[in-house]
Write a protein that holds these residues in place. Structure first.
Motif, mmCIF file in Angstrom:
data_model
loop_
_atom_site.group_PDB
_atom_site.id
_atom_site.type_symbol
_atom_site.label_atom_id
_atom_site.label_comp_id
_atom_site.label_asym_id
_atom_site.label_seq_id
_atom_site.Cartn_x
_atom_site.Cartn_y
_atom_site.Cartn_z
ATOM 1 N N LEU A 135 0.829 -1.205 0.000
ATOM 2 C CA LEU A 135 0.000 0.000 0.000
ATOM 3 C C LEU A 135 0.865 1.258 0.000
ATOM 4 O O LEU A 135 0.613 2.197 -0.759
ATOM 5 C CB LEU A 135 -0.922 -0.023 1.217
ATOM 6 C CG LEU A 135 -2.072 0.986 1.272
ATOM 7 C CD1 LEU A 135 -3.118 0.539 2.291
ATOM 8 C CD2 LEU A 135 -1.604 2.380 1.640
ATOM 9 N N LEU A 136 1.916 1.273 0.826
ATOM 10 C CA LEU A 136 2.769 2.458 0.908
ATOM 11 C C LEU A 136 3.624 2.640 -0.339
ATOM 12 O O LEU A 136 3.992 3.764 -0.683
ATOM 13 C CB LEU A 136 3.654 2.379 2.151
ATOM 14 C CG LEU A 136 2.931 2.619 3.479
ATOM 15 C CD1 LEU A 136 3.863 2.390 4.654
ATOM 16 C CD2 LEU A 136 2.345 4.023 3.534
ATOM 17 N N SER A 137 3.929 1.552 -1.031
ATOM 18 C CA SER A 137 4.676 1.693 -2.285
ATOM 19 C C SER A 137 3.814 2.377 -3.340
ATOM 20 O O SER A 137 4.326 3.066 -4.224
ATOM 21 C CB SER A 137 5.142 0.322 -2.788
ATOM 22 O OG SER A 137 4.069 -0.437 -3.319
ATOM 23 N N GLU A 138 2.499 2.187 -3.235
ATOM 24 C CA GLU A 138 1.562 2.796 -4.178
ATOM 25 C C GLU A 138 1.118 4.187 -3.731
ATOM 26 O O GLU A 138 0.866 5.066 -4.567
ATOM 27 C CB GLU A 138 0.333 1.896 -4.345
ATOM 28 C CG GLU A 138 0.650 0.517 -4.911
ATOM 29 C CD GLU A 138 -0.527 -0.429 -4.847
ATOM 30 O OE1 GLU A 138 -0.468 -1.482 -5.510
ATOM 31 O OE2 GLU A 138 -1.500 -0.137 -4.117
ATOM 32 N N SER A 139 0.996 4.374 -2.410
ATOM 33 C CA SER A 139 0.547 5.659 -1.844
ATOM 34 C C SER A 139 1.473 6.012 -0.690
ATOM 35 O O SER A 139 1.148 5.799 0.479
ATOM 36 C CB SER A 139 -0.902 5.550 -1.356
ATOM 37 O OG SER A 139 -1.761 5.164 -2.407
ATOM 38 N N PRO A 140 2.662 6.537 -0.992
ATOM 39 C CA PRO A 140 3.697 6.737 0.042
ATOM 40 C C PRO A 140 3.330 7.721 1.144
ATOM 41 O O PRO A 140 3.973 7.725 2.191
ATOM 42 C CB PRO A 140 4.903 7.234 -0.769
ATOM 43 C CG PRO A 140 4.347 7.737 -2.054
ATOM 44 C CD PRO A 140 3.136 6.913 -2.330
ATOM 45 N N LEU A 234 9.874 2.042 -2.222
ATOM 46 C CA LEU A 234 9.534 2.552 -0.890
ATOM 47 C C LEU A 234 10.295 3.835 -0.550
ATOM 48 O O LEU A 234 10.107 4.399 0.530
ATOM 49 C CB LEU A 234 9.833 1.484 0.169
ATOM 50 C CG LEU A 234 9.061 0.166 0.012
ATOM 51 C CD1 LEU A 234 9.583 -0.865 1.005
ATOM 52 C CD2 LEU A 234 7.572 0.382 0.210
ATOM 53 N N GLY A 235 11.136 4.287 -1.465
ATOM 54 C CA GLY A 235 11.975 5.441 -1.180
ATOM 55 C C GLY A 235 11.223 6.740 -0.967
ATOM 56 O O GLY A 235 11.772 7.684 -0.393
ATOM 57 N N ALA A 236 9.958 6.805 -1.399
ATOM 58 C CA ALA A 236 9.180 8.041 -1.247
ATOM 59 C C ALA A 236 8.253 8.016 -0.039
ATOM 60 O O ALA A 236 7.514 8.983 0.193
ATOM 61 C CB ALA A 236 8.362 8.289 -2.518
ATOM 62 N N ARG A 240 6.772 7.868 9.448
ATOM 63 C CA ARG A 240 7.739 7.352 10.410
ATOM 64 C C ARG A 240 7.413 5.887 10.626
ATOM 65 O O ARG A 240 6.255 5.531 10.839
ATOM 66 C CB ARG A 240 7.660 8.113 11.726
ATOM 67 C CG ARG A 240 8.203 9.528 11.690
ATOM 68 C CD ARG A 240 8.238 10.099 13.100
ATOM 69 N NE ARG A 240 9.069 9.285 13.977
ATOM 70 C CZ ARG A 240 9.105 9.430 15.317
ATOM 71 N NH1 ARG A 240 8.322 10.320 15.907
ATOM 72 N NH2 ARG A 240 9.890 8.667 16.040
ATOM 73 N N SER A 241 8.417 5.037 10.593
ATOM 74 C CA SER A 241 8.162 3.597 10.620
ATOM 75 C C SER A 241 8.961 2.898 11.712
ATOM 76 O O SER A 241 10.094 3.289 12.018
ATOM 77 C CB SER A 241 8.501 2.959 9.265
ATOM 78 O OG SER A 241 7.755 3.554 8.226
ATOM 79 N N ALA A 263 15.111 0.162 3.338
ATOM 80 C CA ALA A 263 14.411 0.741 2.184
ATOM 81 C C ALA A 263 13.520 1.910 2.570
ATOM 82 O O ALA A 263 13.265 2.793 1.736
ATOM 83 C CB ALA A 263 13.586 -0.336 1.481
ATOM 84 N N LEU A 264 13.022 1.944 3.799
ATOM 85 C CA LEU A 264 12.139 3.019 4.246
ATOM 86 C C LEU A 264 12.971 4.221 4.681
ATOM 87 O O LEU A 264 13.928 4.068 5.447
ATOM 88 C CB LEU A 264 11.264 2.538 5.407
ATOM 89 C CG LEU A 264 10.221 1.471 5.043
ATOM 90 C CD1 LEU A 264 9.677 0.805 6.312
ATOM 91 C CD2 LEU A 264 9.080 2.083 4.230
ATOM 92 N N PRO A 265 12.624 5.411 4.243
ATOM 93 C CA PRO A 265 13.446 6.593 4.541
ATOM 94 C C PRO A 265 13.556 6.950 6.022
ATOM 95 O O PRO A 265 14.584 7.457 6.460
ATOM 96 C CB PRO A 265 12.736 7.718 3.763
ATOM 97 C CG PRO A 265 12.011 7.009 2.671
ATOM 98 C CD PRO A 265 11.555 5.719 3.279
ATOM 99 N N ASP A 266 12.508 6.718 6.801
ATOM 100 C CA ASP A 266 12.497 7.122 8.210
ATOM 101 C C ASP A 266 12.048 5.946 9.060
ATOM 102 O O ASP A 266 10.907 5.895 9.528
ATOM 103 C CB ASP A 266 11.567 8.324 8.407
ATOM 104 C CG ASP A 266 11.639 8.894 9.816
ATOM 105 O OD1 ASP A 266 12.490 8.434 10.607
ATOM 106 O OD2 ASP A 266 10.831 9.794 10.129
ATOM 107 N N ALA A 267 12.942 4.972 9.231
ATOM 108 C CA ALA A 267 12.572 3.730 9.928
ATOM 109 C C ALA A 267 13.542 3.415 11.049
ATOM 110 O O ALA A 267 14.746 3.673 10.951
ATOM 111 C CB ALA A 267 12.518 2.565 8.943
ATOM 112 N N THR A 268 12.987 2.849 12.125
ATOM 113 C CA THR A 268 13.769 2.321 13.245
ATOM 114 C C THR A 268 13.601 0.808 13.259
ATOM 115 O O THR A 268 12.482 0.308 13.137
ATOM 116 C CB THR A 268 13.285 2.906 14.577
ATOM 117 O OG1 THR A 268 13.435 4.329 14.556
ATOM 118 C CG2 THR A 268 14.075 2.333 15.746
#
Length: 295
Positions: A135-140, A234-236, A240-241, A263-268
């Motif tokens: 879902l997030l790859s389609e609607s980041p 997932l770059g876009a 926060r993840s 791959a996620l820009p803001d992930a822990t």
């Protein structure tokens, strides 16, 4: 040697073979399942839903393959606002459309429930984490915050162990034999809790659900599917993840969690040291999820 037995003893406590404690042990019965509703989605698939809590923010919880609402509810126990739980297609009372299913279909289910409830946050468990990834790859920009618990797939199909486990569970449910279903469901429990009051309580609830609702045959193809064709999509993502993985889990390889977090820009990334996190580190897990979502 102590091993698994079914049906359970009449008094509700486990029975073991060989020397060991012989006093009666009774487990607390599993709580009755709450009343759910069927909602019709814009794409025409009716999905089973449960809403708890009140106010904002709204968080949607997506379960794992062969699981359901009961498995995800503990993750939301300390999360503020409204909590929306649902069953993917082919699970519980949700519809099971004909044809082969993909993570695009699962993402459509998740998106519909999130849109209907105006959810701004999401928690995905295993299969649900894959649907959330798609879902997030389609609607980041769809969610403000996202939790991926035990992600099992990214851009490569799930390992053979997942396919074997699901096949065994589907065949057990198809048999209609409670004992066979119990043997298959027991594999979901860490060995240390399989013959404990808590383990028996879980199995009773799980078997009741599987014998009542069954599992759709369409689920069998999902272990061969991937969440995204390229992790770079997932770059876009703006959310926060929090990505939670586990070492030594054949069904949810740690490498997948590591790749997803990268791959996620803001992930822990949070890594537990052994499988069975919902049993061995439940309090810590709930605290981490709630603190991340509530902060």
């Amino acid at each position: 040697m102590r091993d698994f037995r079914w049906p359970p003893p009449p008094d509700g406590g486990p029975r073991t073979y060989g020397p060991g404690p012989s006093a009666p042990r009774t487990g607390r019965p599993a709580l009755p399942e709450p009343e759910t509703e069927l909602v019709t989605t814009p794409h025409g698939v009716r999905l089973e839903r449960l809403i708890t809590g009140a106010g904002d923010p709204v968080t949607v919880f997506a379960h794992g393959l062969g699981g359901g609402i009961a498995v995800t509810r503990p993750l939301g126990s300390a999360v503020s606002g409204r909590r929306v739980f649902f069953q993917f297609r082919g699970h519980g009372r949700s519809d099971a459309p004909d044809g082969r299913w993909s993570y695009a279909d699962l993402a459509r289910d998740l998106r519909a429930i999130a849109d209907l409830s105006r959810a701004t946050r999401a928690v995905g468990v295993s299969l649900g984490a894959g649907a959330l990834t798609r879902l997030l790859s389609e609607s980041p920009e769809r969610f403000d915050r996202a939790v991926f618990f035990l992600p099992a797939v990214l851009d490569q199909p799930r390992p053979a162990a997942a396919r074997e486990r699901l096949t065994a569970l589907l065949e057990a449910v198809e048999s209609g034999e409670a004992g066979t279903v119990a043997e298959a469901a027991a594999a979901e429990l860490p060995p240390a809790v399989r013959n404990t009051p808590a383990g028996w309580a879980y199995l009773r609830q799980r078997i009741d659900q599987l014998m009542r609702d069954g599992l759709a045959a369409g689920l069998a193809s999902l272990p061969d599917e991937v969440a995204v064709s390229d992790a770079a999509s997932l770059g876009a993502v703006t959310a926060r993840s929090l990505v939670i993985g586990c070492a030594g889990d054949d069904l949810h390889p740690l490498a997948v969690a590591e790749q997803l977090a990268a791959a996620l820009p803001d992930a822990t990334l949070q890594v537990y040291d052994r499988p069975g996190v919902l049993w061995t580190h439940r309090a810590d897990l709930r605290a981490r999820v709630s603190q991340f979502l509530n902060s």
